[in-house]
Design a protein around this motif. Structure first.
Motif, PDB file in Angstrom:
ATOM      1  N   SER A  10       0.949  -1.117  -0.105  1.00  0.00           N
ATOM      2  CA  SER A  10      -0.014   0.058   0.070  1.00  0.00           C
ATOM      3  C   SER A  10       0.880   1.388  -0.096  1.00  0.00           C
ATOM      4  O   SER A  10       0.709   2.058  -0.778  1.00  0.00           O
ATOM      5  CB  SER A  10      -0.895   0.222   1.256  1.00  0.00           C
ATOM      6  N   LEU A  11       1.868   1.209   0.776  1.00  0.00           N
ATOM      7  CA  LEU A  11       2.835   2.364   0.992  1.00  0.00           C
ATOM      8  C   LEU A  11       3.375   2.688  -0.332  1.00  0.00           C
ATOM      9  O   LEU A  11       3.832   3.688  -0.826  1.00  0.00           O
ATOM     10  CB  LEU A  11       3.730   2.298   2.144  1.00  0.00           C
TER      11      LEU A  11
ATOM     12  N   TRP B 147       1.263   4.098  -2.900  1.00  0.00           N
ATOM     13  CA  TRP B 147       1.178   5.494  -2.834  1.00  0.00           C
ATOM     14  C   TRP B 147       2.158   6.158  -3.141  1.00  0.00           C
ATOM     15  O   TRP B 147       1.716   7.346  -3.716  1.00  0.00           O
ATOM     16  CB  TRP B 147       0.814   5.406  -1.163  1.00  0.00           C
ATOM     17  N   MET B 148       3.573   6.011  -2.815  1.00  0.00           N
ATOM     18  CA  MET B 148       4.628   6.578  -3.349  1.00  0.00           C
ATOM     19  C   MET B 148       4.773   6.675  -4.792  1.00  0.00           C
ATOM     20  O   MET B 148       5.259   7.512  -5.216  1.00  0.00           O
ATOM     21  CB  MET B 148       5.807   6.067  -2.456  1.00  0.00           C
ATOM     22  N   VAL B 149       4.464   5.659  -5.323  1.00  0.00           N
ATOM     23  CA  VAL B 149       4.862   5.588  -6.937  1.00  0.00           C
ATOM     24  C   VAL B 149       3.631   6.500  -7.423  1.00  0.00           C
ATOM     25  O   VAL B 149       3.891   7.020  -8.457  1.00  0.00           O
ATOM     26  CB  VAL B 149       4.437   4.276  -7.531  1.00  0.00           C
ATOM     27  N   ASP B 150       2.584   6.728  -7.013  1.00  0.00           N
ATOM     28  CA  ASP B 150       1.216   7.275  -7.431  1.00  0.00           C
ATOM     29  C   ASP B 150       1.663   8.870  -7.174  1.00  0.00           C
ATOM     30  O   ASP B 150       1.264   9.713  -7.906  1.00  0.00           O
ATOM     31  CB  ASP B 150      -0.024   6.871  -6.584  1.00  0.00           C
TER      32      ASP B 150
ATOM     33  N   VAL C  20       4.381  10.167   2.383  1.00  0.00           N
ATOM     34  CA  VAL C  20       4.411   8.901   3.474  1.00  0.00           C
ATOM     35  C   VAL C  20       3.741   9.691   4.752  1.00  0.00           C
ATOM     36  O   VAL C  20       2.785   8.891   5.331  1.00  0.00           O
ATOM     37  CB  VAL C  20       5.652   8.532   3.834  1.00  0.00           C
ATOM     38  N   VAL C  21       3.696  10.801   5.001  1.00  0.00           N
ATOM     39  CA  VAL C  21       3.162  11.504   6.165  1.00  0.00           C
ATOM     40  C   VAL C  21       1.549  11.648   5.892  1.00  0.00           C
ATOM     41  O   VAL C  21       0.668  11.135   6.637  1.00  0.00           O
ATOM     42  CB  VAL C  21       3.597  12.939   6.516  1.00  0.00           C
TER      43      VAL C  21
END
Length: 848
Positions: free
Chosen positions: A358-359, A362-365, A549-550
């Motif tokens: 998930s993380l 999320w970072m790639v997006d 990330v935050v």
């Protein structure tokens, strides 16, 4: 031989390129270094630091392209950067690049460079332009007057490059050929005695090399230059000395009724004039130059605004509109990058994904959101380079500077506002980036902090949603109000900031160059576009990924409660059981003997459907089928409809299961948002936001939109969910629910105005940090607009309700109140600076 000279004779040499703006310095830099270049920022500032190198006879020659400047005063950021580099870095050779068609203007800086005592080479660039203007330059006479080597150059054609390299090599190998500073220094007349004893004191006690920077520093001290005083004041023993210098300066000014700075400027200008008279012959004196003929049209008092609007429209249309069309070409590659990352991350679960997956996605997006703007930036920076190199950028600043200066802004604030979306459809990220060229620090910060008020494309969905709910009969009028009231807000807030928190920021005298028009080179435009885009990717990309990330944590945790998880797990088990019931007796059931295999099948089905949707054309679609048939032979009958009865049944059962799984995961995401830290903050803010008419759902939508403006409508779509069996649009669902709760168009007006003044999105906020080099200003860009927007929204909602006004009436009154405020504030004038056209050239309407 000094230590510095010994270094010059070694295998490494540092060369600094100095000169005024538009002298062709960057073009000469490109000719010298080729592709061996590096662009960064000087420590603590946002001014570009461009350096490169070339290898000659085994020696590595580093070339540093200093920011363009007219002098070595401390007014502008660029001037301070150049001074600090020359004082502290002490390059082995300084190459002073002069515009051959504008020689007198450039020699003002040459005089100061001579006084610094560095080995100096003068390059008279753009000789072809001078020849077209009928100017004949005697290079030998110029070299004799300056007592330094002089090289002729046409940078964009590479003419003079080898001669310059040879001159650099000679100075490095034979440092004694560099003349003593006394050979060419200026005589400041009645100030010479004062400058002389200041030199002696500096040489005796400051620790500087005698005959080097001492002369230049002494002149600066006598002028009262603040940066020079600061430099000397670092030695506590110099306090009395500085008082003596100040007393001498006061006595001179009292006796002659002229400041020391003005006296020094007059001497330098007279010296430059004498050199030009001795070395330049003009064969077409009195002839009207091509630049002046063009400016008679482009700077015409009536026609200039029309040409400006046309240019602005062209920039917007080509970079934002057409550039956005290019993102449709690049996005499939970014989506493929996401799919590639997804394949390497742990497999998705049926309901829950591993946190690392998930993380990671999320970072790639988050990174893809950044990279998706790259086509826009490439075009945008290329267009800016064309405007800069052609000379029209200075004209844009000139045309609008008189108006913008009244509000604490600068003529060069125009482009950032345009790119951010003056009316609709821009983006604040390139808008903030474009502030880099504003020389006035106060105006630059005021522009950075007000650019986000513009109507970026991401704000339009929320405006459209609310207008279609509450202002169906007045759509055009309301959109016009919103599109223009943000301009009024930006001007008023810029003025407020300029007289309050920014009042102590340094401001430079408004000196603007109107250079001759030039034809930009393809190499220069492409290289600058690539360099600036790459710098954006490096600086913003790393921060965006970190901050994402935050945001992920704030939206995901603390997550669902055990009871909620149990409900969803029960529904998932029921859906799985239904799948197996439907597949009873089906021969393809052997492919999914357990739940782990079934989860793998659903994941493959999801990936397959995604790739089919992305496939461009029949051939690409067939290629997807072939790849999945080869890679997943046991699962393939579930993926594609066929004439096989059992395969069709398997495909229907899987489709039903995948749809149920998608629904469950979406509902879990919605509840997770409601229960998340952001959701809890939204509820806790209701006691404050109720005065603006915002409930917790609106608060959550606004908070989520900080990551991306588009998230506001997406979040509202999640929070205003349809009931089972309903197919109403979001406008219908949200409108009926809010009206039932007592909300009206007045609340919509408050929300839209708050959204217009709302803090910039995550990417823009990070760009504020990059451009200001300050976390304090980044935080201010969040806190101040929040307070301002909430205050305005609360006042409008409260007063509109008190006087029983409709939403349209309230918006109309607010609009004309803001317009009147702009007119009143605009009546207060502030001093203007000077526009500096080329010598002998004064197009009508071009001098303020």
């Amino acid at each position: 031989m000094t230590e510095k000279t010994a270094g010059a004779a070694g295998r490494h040499l540092r060369v600094a390129l100095a000169g005024q703006q538009n002298a062709g310095k960057s073009t000469l830099f490109n000719a010298l270094t080729g592709v061996a270049q590096h662009i960064a920022n000087y420590p603590g500032v946002t001014v570009d630091k461009k350096s490169g190198f070339y290898i000659e006879h085994g020696r590595r020659v580093e070339v540093v392209d200093l920011p363009g400047t007219y002098s070595l005063t401390s007014f502008s950021l660029e001037e301070r950067v150049v001074r600090r580099f020359l004082y502290e870095e002490r390059p082995d050779v300084v190459v002073n690049v002069l515009d051959a068609s504008n020689l007198r203007r450039g020699l003002y800086l040459t005089a100061q460079l001579i006084e610094l005592g560095h080995p100096l080479i003068v390059v008279v660039n753009m000789m072809d332009v001078a020849e077209r203007r009928g100017l004949k330059i005697d290079l030998n006479a110029l070299a004799q007057k300056l007592k330094v080597p002089v090289v002729a150059s046409i940078g964009r054609k590479g003419v003079g490059r080898e001669e310059l390299r040879a001159a650099i090599r000679r100075i490095a190998d034979e440092p004694d050929i560099s003349p003593a500073i006394s050979d060419a220094r200026l005589d400041y007349g009645v100030l010479e005695e004062t400058i002389g004893w200041v030199e002696e004191r500096l040489a005796d006690s400051s620790g500087l090399d005698a005959g080097a920077a001492v002369r230049g520093l002494a002149v600066k001290l006598v002028e009262g230059d603040a940066e020079a005083v600061r430099l000397v004041r670092e030695d506590a023993r110099q306090a009395v000395f500085l008082e003596d210098v100040a007393e001498a300066r006061k006595n001179f000014e009292k006796a002659g009724d002229l400041s020391t700075g003005d006296h020094v400027a007059v001497v330098r200008d007279r010296w430059a004039g004498e050199i030009v008279t001795a070395s330049v012959r003009e064969s077409r004196k009195g002839a009207v130059s091509a630049s002046e003929r063009v400016d008679r049209l482009l700077l015409h008092r009536i026609l200039a605004p029309f040409f400006l609007v046309l240019v602005v429209w062209g920039i917007y249309e080509i970079s934002i509109v057409q550039g956005y069309e290019l993102t449709k070409v690049t996005w499939p590659f970014l989506a493929a990058l996401r799919n590639f990352a997804a394949q390497w991350l742990p497999e998705a679960g049926f309901l829950y994904d591993p946190q690392i997956r998930s993380l990671g996605l999320w970072m790639v997006d988050s990174a893809n959101t950044l990279l998706n703007y790259v086509p826009i930036f490439l075009i945008l920076f290329a267009l800016i380079a064309i405007l800069e190199d052609s000379g029209y950028m200075a004209r844009i600043a000139f045309i609008l500077d008189r108006i913008l200066h009244r509000f604490g802004l600068h003529g060069q604030s125009t482009l950032p506002f345009i790119l951010a979306g003056v009316f609709a459809g821009g983006c604040a990220v390139p808008g903030v980036m474009a502030t880099k060229g504003i020389p006035d620090e106060r105006a630059r910060l005021a522009t950075i902090l007000t650019v986000p008020f513009m109507n970026c494309l991401a704000k339009i969905p929320l405006y459209t949603l609310l207008i279609n709910i509450y202002f169906v009969e007045a759509k055009g009028l309301v959109l016009f109000y919103l599109s223009t009231i943000t301009i009024f807000a930006a001007l008023l807030v810029a003025k407020l900031l300029s007289v309050s928190v920014l009042r102590h920021k340094e401001t430079a005298p408004f000196v603007m160059e109107l250079p001759h028009y030039h034809l930009p080179t393809l190499t220069g435009v492409v290289r600058r576009s690539l360099d600036r885009t790459w710098l954006y990717i490096k600086k913003v990309g790393t921060v965006v990924v970190a901050v994402s990330v935050v945001v992920y944590v704030l939206l995901q945790f603390p997550g669902l409660s055990p009871d909620q998880e149990a409900v969803y797990e029960g529904r998932a088990e029921a859906a799985i059981a239904e799948f197996y019931d439907e597949m009873a007796g089906n021969s393809y059931l052997a492919a999914v003997p357990d739940q782990a295999a079934l989860t793998g099948l659903v994941n493959v089905y999801t990936d397959y459907r995604t790739e089919k949707l992305m496939a461009q054309g029949a051939d690409a679609s067939k290629a997807v089928d072939a790849r999945y048939e080869t890679s997943y032979p046991a699962f393939y009958p579930f993926l594609k409809r066929s004439s096989d009865k059992e395969a069709r049944a398997a495909e229907r059962a899987l489709k039903t299961l995948a749809t149920t799984r998608k629904t469950l995961r979406r509902e879990m995401k919605e509840e997770r948002i409601v229960n998340s830290l952001l959701g809890q903050v939204g509820r806790s803010l209701e006691p404050v936001t109720q005065f603006a008419g915002f409930d917790w759902k609106i608060n959550v939508a606004l908070l989520s939109s900080f990551a991306a403006r588009e998230s506001s409508v997406a979040t509202l779509g999640v929070l205003f969910q349809p009931s089972d069996g309903e197919t109403d649009t979001l406008e219908e669902r949200m409108g009926s629910e809010q009206r039932a709760a007592g909300y009206s168009a007045l609340g919509a007006v408050a929300l839209m105005l708050f959204f217009a003044l709302y803090p910039p999105c995550l990417a823009t906020t990070i760009m504020v940090r990059v451009q200001t080099q300050s976390y304090r200003w980044m935080i201010f860009s969040i806190v101040f607009p929040t307070f301002l927007g909430l205050s305005v929204a609360s006042a409008i909602f409260t007063l509109g309700g008190y006087f029983a006004l409709s939403g349209l009436q309230t918006l109309t009154i607010t609009y004309f109140t803001a317009f009147a405020a702009v007119l009143v504030v605009g009546l207060f004038k502030r001093p203007f600076g000077r526009v500096l056209p080329p010598p002998g050239y004064s197009p009508r309407g071009a001098v303020s």
